[in-house]
Write a protein that holds these residues in place. Structure first.
Motif, short mmCIF file in Angstrom:
data_model
loop_
_atom_site.label_atom_id
_atom_site.label_comp_id
_atom_site.label_asym_id
_atom_site.label_seq_id
_atom_site.Cartn_x
_atom_site.Cartn_y
_atom_site.Cartn_z
N LYS A 37 0.77 -1.14 -0.01
CA LYS A 37 0.21 -0.11 0.13
C LYS A 37 0.80 1.39 -0.01
O LYS A 37 0.37 2.37 -0.15
N GLY A 38 2.20 1.14 0.28
CA GLY A 38 3.23 2.25 0.14
C GLY A 38 3.23 2.79 1.43
O GLY A 38 2.37 2.28 2.53
N PRO A 39 4.08 3.86 1.79
CA PRO A 39 4.35 4.36 3.07
C PRO A 39 2.99 4.70 3.87
O PRO A 39 2.79 4.55 5.05
N SER A 40 2.16 5.57 3.20
CA SER A 40 0.66 5.86 3.91
C SER A 40 0.07 4.75 4.25
O SER A 40 -0.48 4.69 5.44
N GLY A 41 0.07 3.54 3.47
CA GLY A 41 -0.71 2.29 3.85
C GLY A 41 0.00 1.70 4.88
O GLY A 41 -0.76 0.97 5.63
N VAL A 42 1.32 1.61 5.15
CA VAL A 42 1.90 1.03 6.21
C VAL A 42 1.40 1.81 7.52
O VAL A 42 1.23 1.07 8.51
N LEU A 43 1.67 3.30 7.41
CA LEU A 43 1.08 3.86 8.66
C LEU A 43 -0.36 3.55 8.92
O LEU A 43 -0.78 3.43 10.21
N ASP A 44 -1.21 3.51 8.11
CA ASP A 44 -2.59 3.11 8.18
C ASP A 44 -2.61 1.98 8.83
O ASP A 44 -3.82 1.90 9.82
N SER A 45 -2.17 0.91 8.22
CA SER A 45 -2.19 -0.45 8.57
C SER A 45 -1.74 -0.58 9.89
O SER A 45 -2.13 -1.55 10.78
N THR A 46 -0.58 -0.01 10.27
CA THR A 46 -0.19 -0.08 11.75
C THR A 46 -1.30 0.49 12.79
O THR A 46 -1.42 0.12 13.83
N TYR A 47 -1.89 1.69 12.37
CA TYR A 47 -3.09 2.15 13.27
C TYR A 47 -4.04 0.98 13.29
O TYR A 47 -4.51 0.72 14.43
N SER A 48 -4.38 0.42 12.27
CA SER A 48 -5.39 -0.62 12.40
C SER A 48 -4.91 -1.77 13.24
O SER A 48 -5.62 -2.33 13.99
N GLY A 49 -3.60 -2.05 13.25
CA GLY A 49 -3.17 -2.90 14.20
C GLY A 49 -3.39 -2.81 15.53
O GLY A 49 -3.42 -3.63 16.48
N LEU A 50 -3.01 -1.24 15.90
CA LEU A 50 -3.03 -1.06 17.26
C LEU A 50 -4.60 -1.07 17.66
O LEU A 50 -4.76 -1.55 18.81
N VAL A 51 -5.51 -0.89 16.96
CA VAL A 51 -6.93 -0.67 17.20
C VAL A 51 -7.22 -2.18 17.58
O VAL A 51 -7.87 -2.54 18.49
N LEU A 52 -6.94 -3.08 16.67
CA LEU A 52 -7.21 -4.67 16.77
C LEU A 52 -6.66 -5.25 17.88
O LEU A 52 -7.05 -6.07 18.49
N GLY A 53 -5.28 -4.78 18.13
CA GLY A 53 -4.47 -5.45 19.37
C GLY A 53 -5.07 -4.78 20.71
O GLY A 53 -5.28 -5.70 21.64
N ALA A 54 -5.56 -3.67 20.76
CA ALA A 54 -6.18 -3.12 21.94
C ALA A 54 -7.54 -3.73 22.23
O ALA A 54 -7.91 -4.05 23.28
N THR A 55 -8.24 -4.13 20.94
CA THR A 55 -9.60 -4.73 21.04
C THR A 55 -9.38 -6.06 21.79
O THR A 55 -10.00 -6.73 22.45
N TYR A 56 -8.04 -6.82 21.08
CA TYR A 56 -7.70 -8.15 21.83
C TYR A 56 -7.78 -8.06 23.11
O TYR A 56 -8.11 -8.91 23.88
N LEU A 57 -6.94 -7.20 23.72
CA LEU A 57 -6.47 -7.04 25.10
C LEU A 57 -7.68 -6.70 26.04
O LEU A 57 -7.91 -7.14 27.12
N VAL A 58 -8.48 -5.84 25.33
CA VAL A 58 -9.66 -5.24 26.10
C VAL A 58 -10.80 -6.45 26.52
O VAL A 58 -11.51 -6.52 27.34
N ALA A 59 -10.73 -7.48 25.43
CA ALA A 59 -11.54 -8.45 25.21
C ALA A 59 -11.06 -9.56 26.25
O ALA A 59 -11.55 -10.71 26.15
N GLY A 60 -10.01 -9.12 26.96
CA GLY A 60 -9.33 -10.26 27.82
C GLY A 60 -8.66 -11.40 27.03
O GLY A 60 -8.62 -12.66 27.51
N ARG A 61 -8.19 -10.98 26.03
CA ARG A 61 -7.23 -12.00 25.31
C ARG A 61 -8.19 -12.94 24.25
O ARG A 61 -7.71 -13.99 24.34
N ASN A 62 -9.31 -12.52 24.12
CA ASN A 62 -10.35 -13.42 23.13
C ASN A 62 -9.80 -13.18 21.78
O ASN A 62 -10.56 -11.96 21.51
N LEU A 63 -9.71 -13.87 20.83
CA LEU A 63 -9.50 -13.65 19.43
C LEU A 63 -10.95 -13.33 18.64
O LEU A 63 -10.57 -12.65 17.64
#
Length: 221
Positions: A171-197
């Protein structure tokens, strides 16, 4: 016992390093096939051999389905709105190259049949495949390397999110930044859910479904 724990951490470090090489090897170096099937198989073998299966990484029935689904919708909204209103405008100002759109999202431009196929791929390859591979397997191994404390899981979330960003290098540099943000949201969701996938799986699927539908309706390009 101490020797066993140290050995397990070294195994986890080796696996995380191998996973990192696989992600970069496909997306940056272009010397390996797509990383998601490889990581999924490695995760399946490793988690079954060392920990008894995917349940160890959180792929188990949640304590409350309705709370998990509600969390997923909220997280998907945060992911989409944060990307649209914050991350992409900032990336547009800082980085000259625009973000390249995923072919899965572009399927919404190709008619109903291709849109439905795109949604099928979104829910299988992206929602389940990427979440079990990144948030399940790599996240778990990174946290083990760091000692599995609460802080270790948050640091692991950042590491895996950056890796997830480079997993969308096309996706290019902008896409890497955007996908990193998505990863942070998804990772935080995983943790908030008690590490339930199930929480990040549903979040990922919902967010991508909205994106494909928006393209299909002509609301986004």
């Amino acid at each position: 016992m101490i020797v066993t724990k140290q050995r397990d951490r070294w195994f986890s470090l080796l696996e995380f390093a191998l996973g990192t090489f696989i992600v970069l090897g496909h997306n940056v170096l272009r010397i390996l096939p797509n990383e998601v099937p490889i990581l999924f198989v490695l995760g399946w073998i490793s988690l079954r051999w060392r920990n008894g299966g995917w349940k160890y990484a959180g792929f188990d029935r949640p304590a409350s389905w309705w709370k998990t689904v509600l969390l997923a919708f909220i997280a998907a909204a945060i992911l989409l709105l944060g990307s649209e209103l914050v991350v992409q405008p900032v990336a547009h100002r800082l980085l000259p190259e625009p973000e390249h759109v995923s072919s899965l999202l572009e399927s919404g431009n190709s008619g109903l049949r291709q849109t439905l196929i795109g949604l099928l791929v979104v829910w299988t390859f992206a929602a389940f495949g990427e979440e079990l591979s990144y948030r399940g397997y790599l996240f778990t191994r990174a946290a083990e390397v760091l000692g599995r404390s609460n802080s270790a899981y948050w640091v692991a979330m950042i590491l895996v999110s950056v890796l997830f960003g480079f997993g969308h290098y096309y996706k290019g540099p902008s896409g890497v930044l955007d996908s990193t943000y998505s990863g942070l949201v998804l990772g935080a969701t995983y943790l908030v859910a008690g590490r339930n996938l199930w929480a990040p799986v549903l979040t990922h699927g919902i967010a991508d479904t909205v994106a494909v539908f928006a393209v299909f309706q002509g609301w986004a390009k």
